[in-house]
Enzyme design. Structure first.
Site, mmCIF file in Angstrom:
data_model
loop_
_atom_site.group_PDB
_atom_site.id
_atom_site.type_symbol
_atom_site.label_atom_id
_atom_site.label_comp_id
_atom_site.label_asym_id
_atom_site.label_seq_id
_atom_site.Cartn_x
_atom_site.Cartn_y
_atom_site.Cartn_z
ATOM 1 N N PHE A 135 0.810 -1.225 0.000
ATOM 2 C CA PHE A 135 0.000 0.000 0.000
ATOM 3 C C PHE A 135 0.841 1.273 0.000
ATOM 4 C CE2 PHE A 135 0.282 -1.724 4.350
ATOM 5 C CZ PHE A 135 0.886 -0.662 5.025
ATOM 6 N N ARG B 222 -1.190 9.302 20.932
ATOM 7 C CA ARG B 222 -1.542 8.043 20.245
ATOM 8 C C ARG B 222 -2.789 7.418 20.860
ATOM 9 N NH1 ARG B 222 1.699 6.106 15.978
ATOM 10 N NH2 ARG B 222 0.646 4.100 16.087
ATOM 11 N N THR C 206 -4.274 2.182 14.261
ATOM 12 C CA THR C 206 -4.008 2.510 12.851
ATOM 13 C C THR C 206 -5.214 2.186 11.969
ATOM 14 O OG1 THR C 206 -1.686 1.982 13.232
ATOM 15 C CG2 THR C 206 -2.418 2.088 10.942
ATOM 16 N N ARG D 62 -9.499 8.383 15.366
ATOM 17 C CA ARG D 62 -9.581 7.532 14.173
ATOM 18 C C ARG D 62 -10.851 6.692 14.165
ATOM 19 N NH1 ARG D 62 -3.248 5.522 14.024
ATOM 20 N NH2 ARG D 62 -2.457 7.148 12.627
ATOM 21 N N ASN E 3 -7.238 7.538 8.063
ATOM 22 C CA ASN E 3 -7.421 7.639 9.515
ATOM 23 C C ASN E 3 -7.161 9.047 10.054
ATOM 24 O OD1 ASN E 3 -4.679 7.535 9.152
ATOM 25 N ND2 ASN E 3 -4.408 5.529 10.089
ATOM 26 N N HIS F 72 -1.965 11.678 11.774
ATOM 27 C CA HIS F 72 -0.717 10.960 12.026
ATOM 28 C C HIS F 72 -0.207 11.380 13.393
ATOM 29 C CE1 HIS F 72 3.397 9.444 11.649
ATOM 30 N NE2 HIS F 72 3.767 10.601 12.178
HETATM 31 P P1 IDP Z 1 0.407 4.707 12.282
HETATM 32 O O1 IDP Z 1 -0.061 5.838 11.396
HETATM 33 O O2 IDP Z 1 -0.670 4.258 13.241
HETATM 34 O O3 IDP Z 1 1.729 4.997 12.980
HETATM 35 P P2 IDP Z 1 1.850 3.077 10.327
HETATM 36 O O4 IDP Z 1 2.058 1.600 10.409
HETATM 37 O O5 IDP Z 1 3.033 3.980 10.543
HETATM 38 O O6 IDP Z 1 0.651 3.440 11.327
HETATM 39 O O7 IDP Z 1 1.222 3.355 8.888
HETATM 40 C C1 IDP Z 1 1.201 4.631 8.317
HETATM 41 C C2 IDP Z 1 -0.145 4.849 7.614
HETATM 42 O O8 IDP Z 1 -0.281 3.938 6.518
HETATM 43 C C3 IDP Z 1 -1.350 4.593 8.496
HETATM 44 O O9 IDP Z 1 -1.705 5.685 9.312
HETATM 45 C C4 IDP Z 1 -2.425 4.280 7.468
HETATM 46 O O10 IDP Z 1 -2.943 5.467 6.866
HETATM 47 C C5 IDP Z 1 -1.632 3.508 6.416
HETATM 48 N N1 IDP Z 1 -1.646 2.051 6.641
HETATM 49 C C6 IDP Z 1 -0.926 1.360 7.569
HETATM 50 N N2 IDP Z 1 -1.163 0.040 7.487
HETATM 51 C C7 IDP Z 1 -2.037 -0.110 6.468
HETATM 52 C C8 IDP Z 1 -2.664 -1.268 5.877
HETATM 53 O O11 IDP Z 1 -2.449 -2.428 6.285
HETATM 54 N N3 IDP Z 1 -3.524 -1.037 4.843
HETATM 55 C C9 IDP Z 1 -3.774 0.210 4.368
HETATM 56 N N4 IDP Z 1 -3.223 1.322 4.880
HETATM 57 C C10 IDP Z 1 -2.352 1.174 5.919
HETATM 58 MG MG MG Z 2 3.614 5.310 12.119
#
Ligand code: IDP
Ligand code: MG
Length: 167
Positions: A58, A91, A97, A108, A122, A125
């Site tokens: 993604f 957080r 997430t 979120r 979501n 960040h």
């Molecule tokens: P976080 O934003 O909660 O720290 P991260 O793993 O750093 O999570 O991922 C960054 C962003 O990528 C997420 O906020 C979300 O928008 C997107 N994302 C993360 N994992 C997935 C997934 O499995 N499918 C689709 N989008 C994802």
């Molecule tokens: Mg992250």
């Protein structure tokens, strides 16, 4: 211990007019906002920001998402929150997430969705840990844009720098 956390209100949060709601929720933390600005996100900045996910299927979608290509809103709001336990407090309020798995009362959980193509939209960040926060804050802000001294700085002299001023 005082910590800094980078917060981004992502393009879906801006498009849905959620800036006020999100900032109100974050104010529950009693943390201090020490930097804030609107940013037009380049591809390079988005790719740097999400470098830890570059091998994920993604990755291309979240770069487009952060750049605003999915929402016709080519901007994000970037802020630095500062204070005791800033990362875990923010957080916690942001929620998980995956917006479908996030606590429904979290930011979120309240406002996020998964698109039909599978992107987790979501709305916000939040830095994951102190080293990510430092890397991200240095990516999004110059030292002079932050009203406290978070990290060591050095003075450099630049010659013939062309910049805009008010006419
Ligand atoms: P976080 O934003 O909660 O720290 P991260 O793993 O750093 O999570 O991922 C960054 C962003 O990528 C997420 O906020 C979300 O928008 C997107 N994302 C993360 N994992 C997935 C997934 O499995 N499918 C689709 N989008 C994802
Ligand atoms: Mg992250």
């Amino acid at each position: 211990m005082n910590q800094a956390a980078l917060i981004l209100i992502k393009p879906d949060g801006l498009k849905k007019s959620l800036t006020g709601n999100i900032l109100t929720r974050l104010s529950e933390t009693k943390l201090e906002i020490v930097a804030a600005k609107m940013v037009r996100v380049s591809k390079a900045l988005a790719e740097d920001h999400y470098q830890h996910l570059k091998d994920k299927p993604f990755f291309g979608d979240i770069i487009k998402y952060l750049q605003g290509d999915l929402h016709d809103r080519k901007k994000v709001m970037a802020l630095v929150y500062w204070g005791e336990g800033a990362i875990s407090k923010c957080r916690q309020l942001a929620g998980a997430t995956n917006p479908e798995e996030a606590d429904p009362t979290s930011i979120r959980g309240s406002y996020g969705r998964i698109t039909t193509s599978g992107v987790y939209e979501n709305v916000i960040h939040v830095s994951s840990n102190e080293s990510d926060a430092e890397r991200e804050i240095k990516l999004w802000f110059n030292p002079d844009e932050i009203i406290v001294k978070l990290y060591p700085i050095k003075a450099i002299e630049e010659e013939k720098v062309k910049k805009n001023t008010w006419a």
